[in-house]
Motif scaffolding. Structure first.
Motif, PDB file in Angstrom:
ATOM      1  N   GLN A  52      16.503  70.472  24.115  1.00 39.54           N
ATOM      2  CA  GLN A  52      16.517  69.140  24.695  1.00 39.54           C
ATOM      3  C   GLN A  52      16.774  68.108  23.608  1.00 39.54           C
ATOM      4  O   GLN A  52      16.376  68.306  22.464  1.00 39.54           O
ATOM      5  CB  GLN A  52      15.184  68.842  25.400  1.00 39.54           C
ATOM      6  N   VAL A  53      17.421  67.042  23.972  1.00 37.73           N
ATOM      7  CA  VAL A  53      17.748  65.975  23.028  1.00 37.73           C
ATOM      8  C   VAL A  53      17.231  64.654  23.585  1.00 37.73           C
ATOM      9  O   VAL A  53      17.388  64.364  24.769  1.00 37.73           O
ATOM     10  CB  VAL A  53      19.271  65.878  22.807  1.00 37.73           C
ATOM     11  N   GLN A  54      16.620  63.882  22.736  1.00 37.66           N
ATOM     12  CA  GLN A  54      16.202  62.540  23.115  1.00 37.66           C
ATOM     13  C   GLN A  54      17.061  61.534  22.354  1.00 37.66           C
ATOM     14  O   GLN A  54      17.241  61.659  21.133  1.00 37.66           O
ATOM     15  CB  GLN A  54      14.730  62.300  22.782  1.00 37.66           C
ATOM     16  N   LEU A  55      17.568  60.566  23.080  1.00 35.82           N
ATOM     17  CA  LEU A  55      18.447  59.549  22.502  1.00 35.82           C
ATOM     18  C   LEU A  55      17.868  58.175  22.798  1.00 35.82           C
ATOM     19  O   LEU A  55      17.571  57.858  23.952  1.00 35.82           O
ATOM     20  CB  LEU A  55      19.844  59.655  23.098  1.00 35.82           C
ATOM     21  N   VAL A  56      17.738  57.360  21.767  1.00 38.29           N
ATOM     22  CA  VAL A  56      17.190  56.020  21.936  1.00 38.29           C
ATOM     23  C   VAL A  56      18.157  55.016  21.335  1.00 38.29           C
ATOM     24  O   VAL A  56      18.385  55.011  20.118  1.00 38.29           O
ATOM     25  CB  VAL A  56      15.809  55.890  21.276  1.00 38.29           C
ATOM     26  N   GLU A  57      18.706  54.166  22.196  1.00 40.41           N
ATOM     27  CA  GLU A  57      19.635  53.138  21.744  1.00 40.41           C
ATOM     28  C   GLU A  57      18.903  51.864  21.354  1.00 40.41           C
ATOM     29  O   GLU A  57      17.838  51.561  21.889  1.00 40.41           O
ATOM     30  CB  GLU A  57      20.647  52.787  22.846  1.00 40.41           C
ATOM     31  N   SER A  58      19.515  51.120  20.459  1.00 37.53           N
ATOM     32  CA  SER A  58      18.999  49.803  20.076  1.00 37.53           C
ATOM     33  C   SER A  58      20.155  48.949  19.600  1.00 37.53           C
ATOM     34  O   SER A  58      21.254  49.470  19.347  1.00 37.53           O
ATOM     35  CB  SER A  58      17.932  49.925  18.988  1.00 37.53           C
ATOM     36  N   GLY A  59      19.904  47.655  19.484  1.00 40.16           N
ATOM     37  CA  GLY A  59      20.912  46.760  18.937  1.00 40.16           C
ATOM     38  C   GLY A  59      21.643  45.917  19.953  1.00 40.16           C
ATOM     39  O   GLY A  59      22.459  45.067  19.579  1.00 40.16           O
ATOM     40  N   GLY A  60      21.386  46.136  21.219  1.00 37.69           N
ATOM     41  CA  GLY A  60      22.031  45.311  22.233  1.00 37.69           C
ATOM     42  C   GLY A  60      21.450  43.913  22.256  1.00 37.69           C
ATOM     43  O   GLY A  60      20.472  43.614  21.574  1.00 37.69           O
ATOM     44  N   GLY A  61      22.088  43.047  23.036  1.00 41.67           N
ATOM     45  CA  GLY A  61      21.593  41.681  23.142  1.00 41.67           C
ATOM     46  C   GLY A  61      22.648  40.749  23.673  1.00 41.67           C
ATOM     47  O   GLY A  61      23.673  41.185  24.215  1.00 41.67           O
ATOM     48  N   LEU A  62      22.377  39.465  23.504  1.00 42.02           N
ATOM     49  CA  LEU A  62      23.285  38.412  23.954  1.00 42.02           C
ATOM     50  C   LEU A  62      24.048  37.872  22.756  1.00 42.02           C
ATOM     51  O   LEU A  62      23.447  37.535  21.728  1.00 42.02           O
ATOM     52  CB  LEU A  62      22.483  37.303  24.626  1.00 42.02           C
TER      53      LEU A  62
END
Length: 121
Positions: free
Chosen positions: A1-11
């Motif tokens: 199993q793989v867990q992926l966590v995104e970050s860095g989005g915004g306006l």
């Protein structure tokens, strides 16, 4: 199993830049191809960019060629998407994806939860 966590989005304003990050855990990251997809309101999810296990081969949707850059740091188990000259039509939820293969093949096998990118005009 793989867990992926995104970050860095915004306006961000039109013409601005953002860098998305995706931290992976759960299996050997360095042997997997990785990708980014996006889904705008009322539209289907679409391919944005992908990178093979070594980072040598990269692939882009025509709509983002020359504007976005995908990269990876296998030592940090992280894949990045540098987005420049952003336009309102880039507004979408961006998803990180992991392929079971070392190469970009038919479709990813694991998905992150997504990060919202909103570009104002």
């Amino acid at each position: 199993q793989v867990q992926l966590v995104e970050s860095g989005g915004g306006l961000v304003q039109s013409g601005g830049s953002l860098r998305l990050s995706c931290a992976a855990s759960g299996r050997t990251f360095s042997s997997n191809a990785m990708g980014w997809f996006r889904q705008a309101p009322g539209k289907e999810r679409e391919f944005v960019a992908a990178i093979n296990w070594s980072g040598i081969s990269t692939y882009y949707a025509d709509s983002v060629k020359g504007q976005f850059t995908i990269s990876r740091d296998n030592a940090k188990n992280t894949v990045y998407l540098q987005m420049n000259s952003l336009k309102p039509e880039d507004t979408a939820v961006y998803y990180c994806a992991c392929y079971k293969s070392s190469y970009v093949d038919t479709s990813p096998d694991y998905w992150g939860q997504g990060t919202q990118v909103t570009v104002s005009s």
